[in-house]
Every structure is written in C-alpha cells, then in structure tokens.
Design an enzyme around this catalytic site. Structure first.
Site, mmCIF file in Angstrom:
data_model
loop_
_atom_site.group_PDB
_atom_site.id
_atom_site.type_symbol
_atom_site.label_atom_id
_atom_site.label_comp_id
_atom_site.label_asym_id
_atom_site.label_seq_id
_atom_site.Cartn_x
_atom_site.Cartn_y
_atom_site.Cartn_z
ATOM 1 N N HIS A 1 0.843 -1.201 0.000
ATOM 2 C CA HIS A 1 0.000 0.000 0.000
ATOM 3 C C HIS A 1 0.872 1.242 0.000
ATOM 4 O O HIS A 1 2.048 1.188 0.352
ATOM 5 C CB HIS A 1 -0.935 -0.002 1.219
ATOM 6 C CG HIS A 1 -1.973 -1.069 1.142
ATOM 7 N ND1 HIS A 1 -3.171 -0.891 0.503
ATOM 8 C CD2 HIS A 1 -1.980 -2.345 1.603
ATOM 9 C CE1 HIS A 1 -3.880 -2.000 0.575
ATOM 10 N NE2 HIS A 1 -3.175 -2.903 1.237
ATOM 11 N N THR B 1 13.395 -9.230 1.678
ATOM 12 C CA THR B 1 13.054 -7.879 1.264
ATOM 13 C C THR B 1 13.791 -7.449 -0.004
ATOM 14 O O THR B 1 13.451 -6.429 -0.594
ATOM 15 C CB THR B 1 13.385 -6.878 2.385
ATOM 16 O OG1 THR B 1 14.790 -6.922 2.652
ATOM 17 C CG2 THR B 1 12.603 -7.194 3.654
ATOM 18 N N LYS B 2 14.822 -8.233 -0.403
ATOM 19 C CA LYS B 2 15.638 -7.912 -1.582
ATOM 20 C C LYS B 2 15.862 -9.180 -2.387
ATOM 21 O O LYS B 2 15.784 -10.287 -1.864
ATOM 22 C CB LYS B 2 16.995 -7.353 -1.149
ATOM 23 C CG LYS B 2 16.908 -6.054 -0.394
ATOM 24 C CD LYS B 2 18.286 -5.591 0.013
ATOM 25 C CE LYS B 2 18.173 -4.316 0.851
ATOM 26 N NZ LYS B 2 19.444 -3.935 1.420
#
Length: 188
Positions: A114, A162-163
């Site tokens: 979001h 996250t990567k």
C-alpha cells in the site's frame, strides 16, 4: 489472465470499476478455495485450482491444502513445483514459480503493498514476485513485493526476504541476508 495490466504495475489507484472487477474475481476465488480446501478428491482439487488459476495445474505440480490466495489468476506455476501446507499467495501484482521449486509450509508470497501517504493508503503498489527454477523456500518464509529468488537458492525457515536473492545462495534471517553459496555434494 484477468486484469493482466495489474501484473507488476507499480502504483495503482484502487477504486471504482477496477476495485469492482478485482472483488468479483476474489469472490469466485474464495468459492473455489472452499472446494479445494475441503475435499480429499484430487480431481475436485485440480478442477478448483484450474478455476482459480485460469489454466490447468501442471500434472507434476502439487499444492497441499490448506492453501490461500487473495486473487488467484495472477499466479503462474511451473512443472514439478511443490507447495506445502498453509501457504498464502497475495498475487494481484503477479507471482511466478518456475519448474522444480519447493515452497515450504506457511510460506507467504506477497506482490501487493500500500501507499505510504495516508491520503492514498488504500491505493496499491503492485510488484511481481518470482521464484526461479529449483529454489527452495523453508517453512514460514515471507517474500515481499518485487523480490526475485534466484535459481537453486535456499531461503532459511522464518526469513523475511526484502531484496532479490542471487542464484545458488543460502539466505536466512529478518531481513534475509546471504549466509553462503550452495555447497555441492558428490553423490555416487
């Protein structure tokens, strides 16, 4: 694919006709998930999954119930994929799992985020997740939007990715960090 323009679309204003179209697919997916998750009949399961995905589940691919997805048709599964119990796919932004990948129990693949700005918090940020050939995600792994897990990589249990993960690497932790390269063994 349904609403194909949303795959890896980036920022999307989520309202009006678009939201209504997505909600209609979500409602049908929910109905099919009930069928998939409440039967032991493999023919019924495969039929339900075909309705969810929009194409026949490859014969060599296994999805163990319970399984959840919030949308469904934006997930592309290769051959010889194994998805263990209690996984959650948030696939509006697109999820691709290549051949021979292993997905452990309670793995979450998330392609939707979001907006940070409170005025646009209900709008979406759609980034595809890609699990490449032969990758293995351990139990309880979470893969966040826009991440690619490289071929033959291993993601340790409980990691939050996250990567991007390079091919043939072992990663673990929160956030996931590279531990070492894959170690090959000679087996006769």
């Amino acid at each position: 694919m349904i609403l194909e323009q949303l795959i890896n679309a980036g920022p999307v204003a989520f309202r009006g006709q678009l939201a209504q179209q997505v909600d209609a697919v979500v409602a049908e997916t929910s109905n099919q998930l009930v069928r998939f998750n409440t039967t032991t009949d493999q023919t019924v399961r495969r039929s339900a999954m075909q309705h969810i995905l929009g194409y026949p589940l490859p014969a060599e691919t296994v999805i163990n119930p319970p399984f959840q997805t919030d949308f469904g048709p934006h997930t592309k599964l290769g051959r010889h994929v194994f998805i263990n119990r209690d996984c959650l796919f948030v696939d509006l932004g697109g999820i691709t799992i290549d051949d021979d990948a292993l997905i452990g129990p309670r793995v979450s693949l998330i392609s939707v985020n979001h907006q940070e700005d409170p005025a646009h918090r209900r709008d979406l940020e759609l980034k595809s997740v890609h699990i490449e050939h032969g990758a293995w995600l351990g139990a309880g792994v979470t893969v966040l939007p826009g991440v690619t897990i490289g071929h033959d990589a291993i993601v340790g249990a409980g990691a939050v990715v996250t990567k991007d993960v390079p091919p043939r690497m072992v990663v673990a932790g929160v956030p996931a960090k590279i531990i070492r390269p894959i170690q090959a063994t000679d087996q006769a």
